[in-house]
Design an enzyme around this catalytic site. Sequence first.
Site, PDB file in Angstrom:
ATOM      1  N   SER A   1     101.634  89.092  75.761  1.00 22.98           N
ATOM      2  CA  SER A   1     101.045  87.797  76.146  1.00 22.98           C
ATOM      3  C   SER A   1      99.527  87.881  75.999  1.00 22.98           C
ATOM      4  O   SER A   1      98.934  88.954  76.103  1.00 22.98           O
ATOM      5  CB  SER A   1     101.442  87.428  77.572  1.00 22.98           C
ATOM      6  OG  SER A   1     101.119  88.466  78.473  1.00 22.98           O
ATOM      7  N   ARG A   2      98.897  86.739  75.766  1.00 27.27           N
ATOM      8  CA  ARG A   2      97.495  86.753  75.343  1.00 27.27           C
ATOM      9  C   ARG A   2      96.646  85.696  76.040  1.00 27.27           C
ATOM     10  O   ARG A   2      97.149  84.680  76.506  1.00 27.27           O
ATOM     11  CB  ARG A   2      97.432  86.453  73.827  1.00 27.27           C
ATOM     12  CG  ARG A   2      98.219  87.393  72.946  1.00 27.27           C
ATOM     13  CD  ARG A   2      97.447  88.641  72.640  1.00 27.27           C
ATOM     14  NE  ARG A   2      98.185  89.565  71.791  1.00 27.27           N
ATOM     15  CZ  ARG A   2      97.624  90.379  70.906  1.00 27.27           C
ATOM     16  NH1 ARG A   2      96.323  90.351  70.724  1.00 27.27           N
ATOM     17  NH2 ARG A   2      98.354  91.216  70.200  1.00 27.27           N
TER      18      ARG A   2
ATOM     19  N   CYS B   1      95.473  99.348  72.377  1.00 27.29           N
ATOM     20  CA  CYS B   1      95.028 100.679  72.829  1.00 27.29           C
ATOM     21  C   CYS B   1      93.692 100.577  73.567  1.00 27.29           C
ATOM     22  O   CYS B   1      92.989 101.570  73.706  1.00 27.29           O
ATOM     23  CB  CYS B   1      94.845 101.625  71.652  1.00 27.29           C
ATOM     24  SG  CYS B   1      96.368 102.327  71.058  1.00 27.29           S
ATOM     25  N   GLY B   2      93.319  99.385  73.981  1.00 23.81           N
ATOM     26  CA  GLY B   2      92.116  99.271  74.795  1.00 23.81           C
ATOM     27  C   GLY B   2      90.857  98.924  74.021  1.00 23.81           C
ATOM     28  O   GLY B   2      89.756  99.192  74.491  1.00 23.81           O
TER      29      GLY B   2
ATOM     30  N   HIS C   1      89.710  97.151  61.220  1.00 24.48           N
ATOM     31  CA  HIS C   1      90.295  96.780  62.519  1.00 24.48           C
ATOM     32  C   HIS C   1      89.493  97.489  63.613  1.00 24.48           C
ATOM     33  O   HIS C   1      89.951  98.461  64.210  1.00 24.48           O
ATOM     34  CB  HIS C   1      91.760  97.238  62.513  1.00 24.48           C
ATOM     35  CG  HIS C   1      92.586  96.680  63.622  1.00 24.48           C
ATOM     36  ND1 HIS C   1      93.792  97.235  63.995  1.00 24.48           N
ATOM     37  CD2 HIS C   1      92.416  95.606  64.427  1.00 24.48           C
ATOM     38  CE1 HIS C   1      94.327  96.541  64.987  1.00 24.48           C
ATOM     39  NE2 HIS C   1      93.504  95.552  65.270  1.00 24.48           N
TER      40      HIS C   1
ATOM     41  N   TYR D   1     102.865  81.892  66.194  1.00 26.25           N
ATOM     42  CA  TYR D   1     102.150  82.723  67.168  1.00 26.25           C
ATOM     43  C   TYR D   1     101.191  83.724  66.534  1.00 26.25           C
ATOM     44  O   TYR D   1     101.515  84.376  65.544  1.00 26.25           O
ATOM     45  CB  TYR D   1     103.174  83.483  68.029  1.00 26.25           C
ATOM     46  CG  TYR D   1     102.560  84.163  69.244  1.00 26.25           C
ATOM     47  CD1 TYR D   1     101.573  83.533  69.998  1.00 26.25           C
ATOM     48  CD2 TYR D   1     102.968  85.428  69.646  1.00 26.25           C
ATOM     49  CE1 TYR D   1     101.018  84.143  71.108  1.00 26.25           C
ATOM     50  CE2 TYR D   1     102.425  86.049  70.765  1.00 26.25           C
ATOM     51  CZ  TYR D   1     101.446  85.403  71.493  1.00 26.25           C
ATOM     52  OH  TYR D   1     100.902  86.009  72.604  1.00 26.25           O
TER      53      TYR D   1
ATOM     54  N   GLU E   1      84.368 105.180  82.625  1.00 26.18           N
ATOM     55  CA  GLU E   1      84.002 106.601  82.480  1.00 26.18           C
ATOM     56  C   GLU E   1      83.905 106.993  81.003  1.00 26.18           C
ATOM     57  O   GLU E   1      83.330 108.029  80.675  1.00 26.18           O
ATOM     58  CB  GLU E   1      85.003 107.504  83.201  1.00 26.18           C
ATOM     59  CG  GLU E   1      85.195 107.203  84.680  1.00 26.18           C
ATOM     60  CD  GLU E   1      83.945 107.399  85.535  1.00 26.18           C
ATOM     61  OE1 GLU E   1      82.885 107.775  84.990  1.00 26.18           O
ATOM     62  OE2 GLU E   1      84.032 107.149  86.754  1.00 26.18           O
ATOM     63  N   ASN E   2      84.446 106.166  80.132  1.00 26.37           N
ATOM     64  CA  ASN E   2      84.304 106.469  78.697  1.00 26.37           C
ATOM     65  C   ASN E   2      82.837 106.431  78.266  1.00 26.37           C
ATOM     66  O   ASN E   2      82.482 106.921  77.195  1.00 26.37           O
ATOM     67  CB  ASN E   2      85.137 105.496  77.850  1.00 26.37           C
ATOM     68  CG  ASN E   2      86.630 105.684  78.081  1.00 26.37           C
ATOM     69  OD1 ASN E   2      87.049 106.747  78.539  1.00 26.37           O
ATOM     70  ND2 ASN E   2      87.422 104.668  77.790  1.00 26.37           N
TER      71      ASN E   2
ATOM     72  N   LYS F   1      94.329  88.411  61.134  1.00 24.62           N
ATOM     73  CA  LYS F   1      94.849  89.592  60.444  1.00 24.62           C
ATOM     74  C   LYS F   1      95.019  89.325  58.938  1.00 24.62           C
ATOM     75  O   LYS F   1      94.724  90.171  58.099  1.00 24.62           O
ATOM     76  CB  LYS F   1      96.178  90.005  61.052  1.00 24.62           C
ATOM     77  CG  LYS F   1      96.105  90.263  62.546  1.00 24.62           C
ATOM     78  CD  LYS F   1      95.166  91.387  62.872  1.00 24.62           C
ATOM     79  CE  LYS F   1      95.083  91.621  64.367  1.00 24.62           C
ATOM     80  NZ  LYS F   1      94.203  92.719  64.732  1.00 24.62           N
TER      81      LYS F   1
ATOM     82  N   ARG G   1      96.579 106.427  71.134  1.00 23.54           N
ATOM     83  CA  ARG G   1      97.213 106.929  72.358  1.00 23.54           C
ATOM     84  C   ARG G   1      97.928 108.222  72.030  1.00 23.54           C
ATOM     85  O   ARG G   1      98.992 108.190  71.407  1.00 23.54           O
ATOM     86  CB  ARG G   1      98.294 105.944  72.815  1.00 23.54           C
ATOM     87  CG  ARG G   1      97.820 104.853  73.657  1.00 23.54           C
ATOM     88  CD  ARG G   1      98.948 103.882  73.983  1.00 23.54           C
ATOM     89  NE  ARG G   1      98.338 102.671  74.448  1.00 23.54           N
ATOM     90  CZ  ARG G   1      98.029 102.450  75.713  1.00 23.54           C
ATOM     91  NH1 ARG G   1      98.360 103.309  76.650  1.00 23.54           N
ATOM     92  NH2 ARG G   1      97.416 101.332  76.059  1.00 23.54           N
TER      93      ARG G   1
ATOM     94  N   THR H   1      89.669  95.900  73.516  1.00 21.78           N
ATOM     95  CA  THR H   1      88.954  94.877  74.278  1.00 21.78           C
ATOM     96  C   THR H   1      88.277  95.514  75.502  1.00 21.78           C
ATOM     97  O   THR H   1      87.139  95.177  75.840  1.00 21.78           O
ATOM     98  CB  THR H   1      89.909  93.735  74.675  1.00 21.78           C
ATOM     99  OG1 THR H   1      90.538  93.250  73.485  1.00 21.78           O
ATOM    100  CG2 THR H   1      89.169  92.587  75.345  1.00 21.78           C
TER     101      THR H   1
ATOM    102  N   ARG I   1     103.553  89.782  66.103  1.00 22.35           N
ATOM    103  CA  ARG I   1     103.462  89.858  64.648  1.00 22.35           C
ATOM    104  C   ARG I   1     104.774  90.386  64.081  1.00 22.35           C
ATOM    105  O   ARG I   1     105.413  91.244  64.688  1.00 22.35           O
ATOM    106  CB  ARG I   1     102.329  90.795  64.238  1.00 22.35           C
ATOM    107  CG  ARG I   1     100.955  90.201  64.438  1.00 22.35           C
ATOM    108  CD  ARG I   1      99.872  91.106  63.858  1.00 22.35           C
ATOM    109  NE  ARG I   1      99.630  92.258  64.680  1.00 22.35           N
ATOM    110  CZ  ARG I   1     100.067  93.480  64.437  1.00 22.35           C
ATOM    111  NH1 ARG I   1     100.776  93.719  63.331  1.00 22.35           N
ATOM    112  NH2 ARG I   1      99.805  94.483  65.232  1.00 22.35           N
TER     113      ARG I   1
ATOM    114  N   ASP J   1      87.858  93.197  67.913  1.00 20.77           N
ATOM    115  CA  ASP J   1      89.039  93.428  67.086  1.00 20.77           C
ATOM    116  C   ASP J   1      88.742  93.726  65.612  1.00 20.77           C
ATOM    117  O   ASP J   1      89.441  94.526  65.023  1.00 20.77           O
ATOM    118  CB  ASP J   1      89.980  92.215  67.185  1.00 20.77           C
ATOM    119  CG  ASP J   1      91.389  92.514  66.690  1.00 20.77           C
ATOM    120  OD1 ASP J   1      91.883  93.628  66.968  1.00 20.77           O
ATOM    121  OD2 ASP J   1      91.991  91.661  66.028  1.00 20.77           O
TER     122      ASP J   1
ATOM    123  N   SER K   1      96.523  98.367  67.771  1.00 24.07           N
ATOM    124  CA  SER K   1      96.675  97.224  68.667  1.00 24.07           C
ATOM    125  C   SER K   1      97.077  97.703  70.076  1.00 24.07           C
ATOM    126  O   SER K   1      97.884  98.613  70.215  1.00 24.07           O
ATOM    127  CB  SER K   1      97.777  96.304  68.145  1.00 24.07           C
ATOM    128  OG  SER K   1      97.535  96.014  66.797  1.00 24.07           O
TER     129      SER K   1
HETATM  130  C1  OXD Z   1      96.697  93.042  66.946  1.00 21.15           C
HETATM  131  C2  OXD Z   1      95.874  91.957  67.494  1.00 21.15           C
HETATM  132  O1  OXD Z   1      97.925  92.941  66.947  1.00 21.15           O
HETATM  133  O2  OXD Z   1      94.664  92.133  67.590  1.00 21.15           O
HETATM  134  O3  OXD Z   1      96.104  94.044  66.513  1.00 21.15           O
HETATM  135  O4  OXD Z   1      96.422  90.905  67.815  1.00 21.15           O
HETATM  136 MN    MN Z   2      93.996  93.857  66.534  1.00 18.18          MN
END
Ligand code: OXD
Ligand code: MN
Length: 557
Positions: free
Chosen positions: A340-341, A227-228, A203, A174, A467-468, A183, A372, A230, A28, A250, A225
């Site tokens: 990468s995605r 930070c886990g 978000h 992209y 463990e979360n 977004k 984080r 997913t 982005r 997301d 974005s």
């Molecule tokens: C972000 C995404 O950048 O979800 O937050 O792609």
């Molecule tokens: Mn996002």
Amino acid sequence: MQQQGTVKPLPKYENCWLTRTDPADVARVESKTFICSEHERDVVPVARAGQKSALGNYISPADYDKAVIDRFPGCMRGRTMYVIPFSMGPVGSPLSKIGVEVTDSPYVVYSMRVMTRMGNKVLEALRKDENFVRCLHSVGRTNNPTTGWPCDPPRTIILHRPVDNEIISYGSGYGGNSLLGKKCFALRLGSVLARREGWLAEHMLIVGITDPKGRKRYIAAAFPSACGKTNLAMMTPSLPGYKVECVGDDIAWMKFDKNGVLRAINPENGFFGVAPGTSESTNPIAMASVFRNTVFTNVAETADGGVWWEGMGAAPEGIVDWKGKPWNPATGTPAAHPNSRFCTPAEQCPIIDDQWESSEGVPISAILFGGRRPEGVPLVVEARDWQHGVFMGATMRSEATAAAEHAGKVIMHDPFAMRPFFGYNFGEYLRHWLSMPQEGRNMPKIFHVNWFRKNEQGKFLWPGFGENSRVLDWVLRRCDEEPCHQETPLGRVPADGALHTDGLGEVDVKQLFSIPKDFWMNEADCIEKYFKDEVGDDLPNEMWDELKKLRKNIQQS
Ligand code: OXD
Ligand code: MN
């Protein structure tokens, strides 16, 4: 796309494809993303008038029109133009919204087909409701026809004009720059629509958690974005008897229903997840989801027609990197781009929640904020009340990530994980959040979590991932008003022994929850500076009151 050189098949898997973007078009572009309105203050808090703001870039209507005229005439010449009617949210849900994206990128068409509901069903729904968001996208007039990835990075611009429900994007093909439902629509325009109509566009991931007694609750969580989100959305809980199901990873659109229950939908239809770091140990559910019907972008390719990325496991021989060159690990450059995605249909997730397409949305019991924070910030803190929770969201900070163009590991302010996504003045956004508690409404509890605290040796103090579930267990017990907490200067944390740590091995719970006085005095100073420099007079007084409380609590501790 295959003939044009945009994608190539990955024969190791079923209907999977690899795309390599132009190396100048990989994330982005926040510095080139603008919101247009008559008055700058509609977009940017007063403290930043006339300056660059970290909380939203303003563009005037005249400059907006000029940017479009300078770029668009003739820019699609020689390419096919596609018209994509799409729905954010299940088609026909009262919480959903429709958009139409015009684009000259088949990669965008394909990705929108995964990430949104698109096609005739949406056109039918549009006949009944003439309101839709107008999205125009072009990869731009390219001087570089030799790559399969046309784009125009020096002139890239992403424009939003909320008064006209309009998004115009030029020069990038992209991710969030070009899949305009995500977004641009679901968050930037979404936040404006949400304020206008009295709901929340955030978000946030959404998960369903069933406890050992068989009770199911849903939680929404905002993390910046990469930070886990997913990983949490697809968590495999380590605590026996718990089950986690995924609604979204997301974005959450949330609205109080007539019974005062906050209901959430995931407006998306797929996962556009960050690949590096995803593995059988960090996210086995994602690994079980992505090797069918998926387009991978900017990952590395293996000799047997598969994919690889950093953090997936041992690297096989003969890897081709994300730029299409043989990879030499000795050089220290990553094989896959850090941003990468994978782009995968949500319905392929083996733990997708049975209510994920419910048109009324799922009921939300708790909201988590987090980032984080390697230092000073406890594993979990419960807000004393809604206003304190809003302060927790407003003061979120996190180490920078690869999802945008920032460099290095600086700790950045990222309020509500929305810093790049606010569609209007952040002070007004806070007022909107503060206006949520109303007669008859059942307010979710708010928590701040931090999985990323490190010890002096730089080692993570908390194992994270499955463990979360131990933290979620405490959160749900608090939602049941179980008295398993103690008060601290920051809010409520688990009472001694209340966090289930049995079977965890060596974990320094004391250090995980310590509240270093110097660190927090400094944090309060940083927050004050941020509020003054970035928001100024637009900051609601309630936030100054909360900062005062924080300072007093820390001083007295
Ligand atoms: C972000 C995404 O950048 O979800 O937050 O792609
Ligand atoms: Mn996002």
